[in-house]
Write a protein that holds these residues in place. Structure first.
Motif, PDB file in Angstrom:
ATOM      1  N   CYS A 180       0.824  -1.204   0.000  1.00 34.21           N
ATOM      2  CA  CYS A 180       0.000   0.000   0.000  1.00 34.21           C
ATOM      3  C   CYS A 180       0.862   1.259   0.000  1.00 34.21           C
ATOM      4  O   CYS A 180       0.565   2.227  -0.712  1.00 34.21           O
ATOM      5  CB  CYS A 180      -0.930  -0.008   1.219  1.00 34.21           C
ATOM      6  SG  CYS A 180      -2.264  -1.218   1.129  1.00 34.21           S
ATOM      7  N   GLU A 181       1.945   1.264   0.800  1.00 36.66           N
ATOM      8  CA  GLU A 181       2.805   2.443   0.866  1.00 36.66           C
ATOM      9  C   GLU A 181       3.488   2.700  -0.479  1.00 36.66           C
ATOM     10  O   GLU A 181       3.586   3.842  -0.939  1.00 36.66           O
ATOM     11  CB  GLU A 181       3.850   2.262   1.967  1.00 36.66           C
ATOM     12  CG  GLU A 181       3.276   2.289   3.371  1.00 36.66           C
ATOM     13  CD  GLU A 181       4.369   2.318   4.414  1.00 36.66           C
ATOM     14  OE1 GLU A 181       5.494   2.760   4.094  1.00 36.66           O
ATOM     15  OE2 GLU A 181       4.117   1.909   5.549  1.00 36.66           O
ATOM     16  N   VAL A 182       3.976   1.630  -1.127  1.00 38.50           N
ATOM     17  CA  VAL A 182       4.663   1.805  -2.405  1.00 38.50           C
ATOM     18  C   VAL A 182       3.681   2.288  -3.474  1.00 38.50           C
ATOM     19  O   VAL A 182       3.982   3.206  -4.243  1.00 38.50           O
ATOM     20  CB  VAL A 182       5.338   0.489  -2.837  1.00 38.50           C
ATOM     21  CG1 VAL A 182       5.957   0.640  -4.221  1.00 38.50           C
ATOM     22  CG2 VAL A 182       6.407   0.088  -1.836  1.00 38.50           C
ATOM     23  N   LEU A 183       2.490   1.671  -3.535  1.00 36.34           N
ATOM     24  CA  LEU A 183       1.513   2.091  -4.537  1.00 36.34           C
ATOM     25  C   LEU A 183       1.060   3.526  -4.300  1.00 36.34           C
ATOM     26  O   LEU A 183       0.862   4.298  -5.245  1.00 36.34           O
ATOM     27  CB  LEU A 183       0.308   1.144  -4.529  1.00 36.34           C
ATOM     28  CG  LEU A 183       0.555  -0.289  -4.999  1.00 36.34           C
ATOM     29  CD1 LEU A 183      -0.742  -1.096  -4.932  1.00 36.34           C
ATOM     30  CD2 LEU A 183       1.105  -0.324  -6.414  1.00 36.34           C
ATOM     31  N   ASP A 184       0.878   3.882  -3.043  1.00 34.29           N
ATOM     32  CA  ASP A 184       0.479   5.251  -2.747  1.00 34.29           C
ATOM     33  C   ASP A 184       1.562   6.243  -3.171  1.00 34.29           C
ATOM     34  O   ASP A 184       1.275   7.288  -3.756  1.00 34.29           O
ATOM     35  CB  ASP A 184       0.196   5.383  -1.246  1.00 34.29           C
ATOM     36  CG  ASP A 184      -0.334   6.762  -0.882  1.00 34.29           C
ATOM     37  OD1 ASP A 184      -1.453   7.099  -1.311  1.00 34.29           O
ATOM     38  OD2 ASP A 184       0.392   7.514  -0.195  1.00 34.29           O
ATOM     39  N   ALA A 185       2.834   5.894  -2.914  1.00 31.99           N
ATOM     40  CA  ALA A 185       3.929   6.763  -3.337  1.00 31.99           C
ATOM     41  C   ALA A 185       4.044   6.826  -4.851  1.00 31.99           C
ATOM     42  O   ALA A 185       4.526   7.815  -5.400  1.00 31.99           O
ATOM     43  CB  ALA A 185       5.242   6.276  -2.720  1.00 31.99           C
ATOM     44  N   ALA A 186       3.590   5.764  -5.550  1.00 34.31           N
ATOM     45  CA  ALA A 186       3.654   5.739  -7.005  1.00 34.31           C
ATOM     46  C   ALA A 186       2.487   6.472  -7.656  1.00 34.31           C
ATOM     47  O   ALA A 186       2.422   6.536  -8.883  1.00 34.31           O
ATOM     48  CB  ALA A 186       3.684   4.300  -7.497  1.00 34.31           C
ATOM     49  N   GLY A 187       1.558   6.980  -6.839  1.00 34.59           N
ATOM     50  CA  GLY A 187       0.467   7.763  -7.378  1.00 34.59           C
ATOM     51  C   GLY A 187      -0.808   6.994  -7.647  1.00 34.59           C
ATOM     52  O   GLY A 187      -1.680   7.471  -8.367  1.00 34.59           O
ATOM     53  N   VAL A 188      -0.969   5.798  -7.073  1.00 33.49           N
ATOM     54  CA  VAL A 188      -2.192   5.017  -7.249  1.00 33.49           C
ATOM     55  C   VAL A 188      -3.276   5.576  -6.331  1.00 33.49           C
ATOM     56  O   VAL A 188      -3.054   5.752  -5.126  1.00 33.49           O
ATOM     57  CB  VAL A 188      -1.941   3.528  -6.943  1.00 33.49           C
ATOM     58  CG1 VAL A 188      -3.243   2.734  -7.001  1.00 33.49           C
ATOM     59  CG2 VAL A 188      -0.932   2.960  -7.922  1.00 33.49           C
ATOM     60  N   ASP A 189      -4.444   5.858  -6.883  1.00 36.87           N
ATOM     61  CA  ASP A 189      -5.522   6.495  -6.118  1.00 36.87           C
ATOM     62  C   ASP A 189      -6.303   5.503  -5.263  1.00 36.87           C
ATOM     63  O   ASP A 189      -6.669   5.811  -4.135  1.00 36.87           O
ATOM     64  CB  ASP A 189      -6.473   7.216  -7.084  1.00 36.87           C
ATOM     65  CG  ASP A 189      -5.790   8.381  -7.790  1.00 36.87           C
ATOM     66  OD1 ASP A 189      -4.901   9.003  -7.182  1.00 36.87           O
ATOM     67  OD2 ASP A 189      -6.133   8.635  -8.965  1.00 36.87           O
ATOM     68  N   TYR A 190      -6.590   4.343  -5.791  1.00 37.41           N
ATOM     69  CA  TYR A 190      -7.436   3.377  -5.086  1.00 37.41           C
ATOM     70  C   TYR A 190      -6.616   2.131  -4.766  1.00 37.41           C
ATOM     71  O   TYR A 190      -6.694   1.106  -5.450  1.00 37.41           O
ATOM     72  CB  TYR A 190      -8.662   3.036  -5.931  1.00 37.41           C
ATOM     73  CG  TYR A 190      -9.490   4.257  -6.292  1.00 37.41           C
ATOM     74  CD1 TYR A 190     -10.358   4.826  -5.369  1.00 37.41           C
ATOM     75  CD2 TYR A 190      -9.374   4.840  -7.549  1.00 37.41           C
ATOM     76  CE1 TYR A 190     -11.115   5.952  -5.688  1.00 37.41           C
ATOM     77  CE2 TYR A 190     -10.117   5.972  -7.873  1.00 37.41           C
ATOM     78  CZ  TYR A 190     -10.981   6.518  -6.947  1.00 37.41           C
ATOM     79  OH  TYR A 190     -11.713   7.626  -7.252  1.00 37.41           O
ATOM     80  N   VAL A 191      -5.843   2.228  -3.704  1.00 37.95           N
ATOM     81  CA  VAL A 191      -4.902   1.154  -3.361  1.00 37.95           C
ATOM     82  C   VAL A 191      -5.642  -0.088  -2.879  1.00 37.95           C
ATOM     83  O   VAL A 191      -5.324  -1.213  -3.268  1.00 37.95           O
ATOM     84  CB  VAL A 191      -3.904   1.648  -2.297  1.00 37.95           C
ATOM     85  CG1 VAL A 191      -3.003   0.502  -1.848  1.00 37.95           C
ATOM     86  CG2 VAL A 191      -3.068   2.797  -2.852  1.00 37.95           C
ATOM     87  N   ASP A 192      -6.647   0.096  -2.013  1.00 36.50           N
ATOM     88  CA  ASP A 192      -7.365  -1.064  -1.477  1.00 36.50           C
ATOM     89  C   ASP A 192      -8.054  -1.851  -2.590  1.00 36.50           C
ATOM     90  O   ASP A 192      -8.060  -3.095  -2.578  1.00 36.50           O
ATOM     91  CB  ASP A 192      -8.398  -0.609  -0.446  1.00 36.50           C
ATOM     92  CG  ASP A 192      -7.745  -0.036   0.810  1.00 36.50           C
ATOM     93  OD1 ASP A 192      -6.567  -0.395   1.068  1.00 36.50           O
ATOM     94  OD2 ASP A 192      -8.396   0.748   1.510  1.00 36.50           O
ATOM     95  N   GLU A 193      -8.633  -1.143  -3.561  1.00 32.26           N
ATOM     96  CA  GLU A 193      -9.275  -1.836  -4.679  1.00 32.26           C
ATOM     97  C   GLU A 193      -8.256  -2.612  -5.499  1.00 32.26           C
ATOM     98  O   GLU A 193      -8.546  -3.713  -5.994  1.00 32.26           O
ATOM     99  CB  GLU A 193     -10.001  -0.820  -5.567  1.00 32.26           C
ATOM    100  CG  GLU A 193     -11.263  -0.250  -4.967  1.00 32.26           C
ATOM    101  CD  GLU A 193     -10.994   0.873  -3.983  1.00 32.26           C
ATOM    102  OE1 GLU A 193      -9.808   1.091  -3.651  1.00 32.26           O
ATOM    103  OE2 GLU A 193     -11.952   1.539  -3.543  1.00 32.26           O
ATOM    104  N   ALA A 194      -7.053  -2.070  -5.638  1.00 34.88           N
ATOM    105  CA  ALA A 194      -6.005  -2.785  -6.378  1.00 34.88           C
ATOM    106  C   ALA A 194      -5.631  -4.084  -5.679  1.00 34.88           C
ATOM    107  O   ALA A 194      -5.438  -5.124  -6.324  1.00 34.88           O
ATOM    108  CB  ALA A 194      -4.782  -1.894  -6.542  1.00 34.88           C
ATOM    109  N   LEU A 195      -5.537  -4.052  -4.345  1.00 39.13           N
ATOM    110  CA  LEU A 195      -5.210  -5.264  -3.598  1.00 39.13           C
ATOM    111  C   LEU A 195      -6.322  -6.305  -3.728  1.00 39.13           C
ATOM    112  O   LEU A 195      -6.060  -7.505  -3.874  1.00 39.13           O
ATOM    113  CB  LEU A 195      -4.969  -4.929  -2.123  1.00 39.13           C
ATOM    114  CG  LEU A 195      -3.719  -4.106  -1.811  1.00 39.13           C
ATOM    115  CD1 LEU A 195      -3.674  -3.771  -0.331  1.00 39.13           C
ATOM    116  CD2 LEU A 195      -2.469  -4.862  -2.206  1.00 39.13           C
TER     117      LEU A 195
END
Length: 641
Positions: free
Chosen positions: A170-185
């Motif tokens: 979650c931290e890496v995706l958030d730093a990469a600019g992903v808006d909906y991290v939980d949905e990606a997981l």
């Protein structure tokens, strides 16, 4: 040097809040293969394998910070207490961010980002690069990942390749600019966790195969752009290259070989065409005496494409082969068996003495062309009686041997029902239901092809291959065709097991009822049957011992083996056992061997001995026993499986 099996983790931000260029460069050199693999896996599959490879290298090389004195903040640490490398963490973040940007659609009123454009460098002219092919598991995983969104793909790869837990992901995706991290997981959870496959060569863009691009089309564009005089000179040079004199070769890859023998093998004029009645006077009755048939048997352009694709299948061609079938083009001019239009496709069937090759393309072009191979060396008259011509809408059409007089469709599961005649035109049957697709749930039917010629009647079954498998019955070494009433009754309860043999290169399947055993509760006699599947490659044989109680429509598998001689012509013996529960609730070990079994002994969880070929011993539920048998000759045999 740090291991590349497990990704290094960054240090806490408070320890090293910035990364200088030198440190990042060292991390790039050390972990370049891992970073490129990460980019390749996250990039959208719609780019194609060649562009994904080149783009992955381009994004990784551009991940290095600009300027010799630059300093860049590090993302927060994903874990503590492990070997750290903040330079790697920085590069991973930059690679991941640009790979995700490449998957985002272009906006009409905004300039595209660098990662959304084709890479300027590296570029390789005249070659297509792609990773080495993996196995069926890798292919299936690649297809599942291609159905995910970019962030979900990134989450899966960070979990599997980088060994990060969900909090770190979650931290890496958030730093990469992903808006909906939980949905990606959550979306990544829909793909099975086959993380070990991510280390396969299938996903390694640093270990590559190279194939030529479509040079003929590029040359045509170049010639159109040149002046008339220069174009004539270039055209004259190109006309001397192989393949050019035969015209377009459709979805085939270009050829660079200047081998006269290889060129002759790809010349439609050199195809072997057997006279229509040659089989009547030939000492052989196999595929070598089949005449060419079909309404396109004289279509040189179609035959040229089929031959070229066989020798050099392009990237867009779907190629399949049964296990043990050699790859590569024909060693010489092959034999034409069929070329015609079938079910909205143009189909060509060729034979080179070892293999049957089937080329198919849509009637409205060559996109989606397919090439299938099946090994058929040493085929007998019975095994060379039919070839699968097409499959469509759950049905299958066959091309029949010239000696076949009558064709019919028979449900093997219903032995008492008759066969339904099939019409045959120019050797091609009308469609019949294929068991390849009809067995989606419970097995309620198994349709087979029944053929009759001057030597008798036989049954063949479609097992997802070009050549249907021949069905027989009887003791090994003295088998007969599974066409008579008794043979059909033998096969009926066991026919659904054939579904386990799809795409295994099966040549023949024999069913041998080797014993009947009275049940200890007096409810009748059970049947023991051994089924053995022989393959074209002479290995990978599968053997099952099956047990059927009175009145049961299907049998239970008691034992199985692979690559064993049991139940075959070389070793016509079998011994198997099963735990069986009587109507009284008591459990028994039942075992049976062939008639020439002198005695059977059970040891281990069950102890018992019998004289003769049958053994019945009381047992406990879940008991495990080892079986040993002695033949009349004094030889010892072990229980199957």
């Amino acid at each position: 040097m740090q291991s590349q099996d497990v990704a290094p983790r960054p240090a806490p931000a408070s320890d090293d809040p910035v990364v200088d260029v030198e440190r990042a460069e060292a991390a790039l050199v050390e972990h370049y293969p891992r970073l490129v693999r990460l980019a390749y896996l996250v990039l959208p599959p719609s780019l194609g394998r060649n562009r994904r490879v080149v783009t992955a290298h381009s994004l990784t090389q551009r991940a290095l910070p600009r300027g010799r004195a630059a300093a860049t903040p590090v993302i927060p640490a994903q874990s503590t207490g492990r070997e750290s490398d903040p330079g790697y963490a920085l590069l991973r973040l930059r690679v991941l961010r640009t790979a995700l940007e490449a998957d985002r659609p272009l906006k009409r009123l905004a300039w595209p980002k660098r990662s959304q454009l084709p890479p300027l460098l590296p570029q390789i002219w005249g070659l297509r690069l792609f990773p080495r092919s993996g196995g069926a598991d890798e292919l299936a995983l690649d297809q599942r990942l291609s159905a995910l969104s970019g962030p979900a793909r990134a989450a899966y790869v960070l979990r599997g390749l980088e060994k990060l837990d969900d909090g770190d992901v979650c931290e890496v995706l958030d730093a990469a600019g992903v808006d909906y991290v939980d949905e990606a997981l959550e979306e990544a959870d829909t793909v099975p966790a086959q993380y070990a496959l991510l280390d396969s060569p299938e996903f390694d863009p640093c270990s590559l195969q190279a194939r030529p691009t479509d040079l003929m089309r590029r040359r045509q564009h170049m010639k159109a752009a040149l002046a008339a005089g220069a174009a004539l000179l270039v055209s004259g040079a190109l006309l001397g290259l192989p393949g050019e004199g035969w015209g377009p070769e459709g979805p085939a890859a270009p050829s660079y070989a200047q081998n006269p023998a290889a060129e002759a093998a790809l010349d439609p004029a050199q195809l072997t065409r057997v006279p229509a009645l040659a089989w009547q006077s030939s000492a052989r009755t196999d595929f070598s005496v089949w005449p060419p048939r079909g309404d396109l048997a004289r279509d040189s352009a179609l035959l040229r494409r089929a031959l070229a694709v066989w020798a050099r299948p392009g990237e867009t061609v779907q190629v399949s082969a049964t296990p043990g079938t050699p790859a590569g083009g024909p060693p010489g001019a092959p034999q034409l068996l069929y070329a015609g239009t079938v079910d909205n496709a143009r189909v060509v069937i060729l034979y080179d003495g070892l293999r049957i090759a089937r080329y198919a393309e849509p009637t409205d072009g060559t996109a989606g062309a397919a090439l299938d191979f099946s090994r058929v060396d040493g085929a007998s008259r019975a095994e060379a009686s039919a070839v699968v011509l097409s499959r469509a809408d759950g049905n299958v059409r066959y091309l029949l041997a010239p000696w076949v007089r009558k064709a019919a469709e028979r449900d093997l599961l219903k032995s008492r029902t008759g066969a339904m005649d099939l019409s045959v035109t120019d050797g091609v049957t009308t469609p019949m239901a294929s068991p390849v697709t009809q067995q989606t749930g419970s097995c309620t039917s198994w349709n087979t092809l029944q053929l009759t010629d001057s030597t008798g009647t036989r049954l063949l079954t479609d097992l997802s291959e070009l050549v249907p498998a021949r069905l027989t019955t009887g003791r090994p070494g003295a088998v007969k065709e599974a066409a008579g009433a008794a043979a059909l009754r033998t096969w009926a309860p066991y026919s659904c097991w054939l579904g386990a043999l799809r795409s295994a290169g099966v040549r023949t399947v024999n069913a041998w009822a080797y014993a009947r055993q009275a049940l200890p509760d007096g409810t009748g006699s059970a049947e023991w049957l051994c089924t053995r599947a022989e393959t074209w490659r002479g290995g990978g044989e599968r053997v099952l011992a099956q047990f059927r109680t009175p009145g049961a429509t299907h049998a239970a598998v008691a034992a199985k083996g692979q690559n064993v001689a049991a139940c075959g012509a070389r070793d016509p013996h079998v011994l198997a056992g099963v735990l069986w529960k009587a109507q009284t609730g008591d459990w028994y070990l039942l075992a049976a061997g062939a008639r020439d079994t002198d005695s059977i002994r059970a040891t281990g969880g069950v102890d018992g001995t019998s004289r003769g070929s049958l053994l019945t011993v009381r047992a406990e539920q879940g008991a495990r026993a080892e079986l040993k048998g002695t033949l009349d000759s004094g030889r010892s045999i072990s229980g199957l499986g």
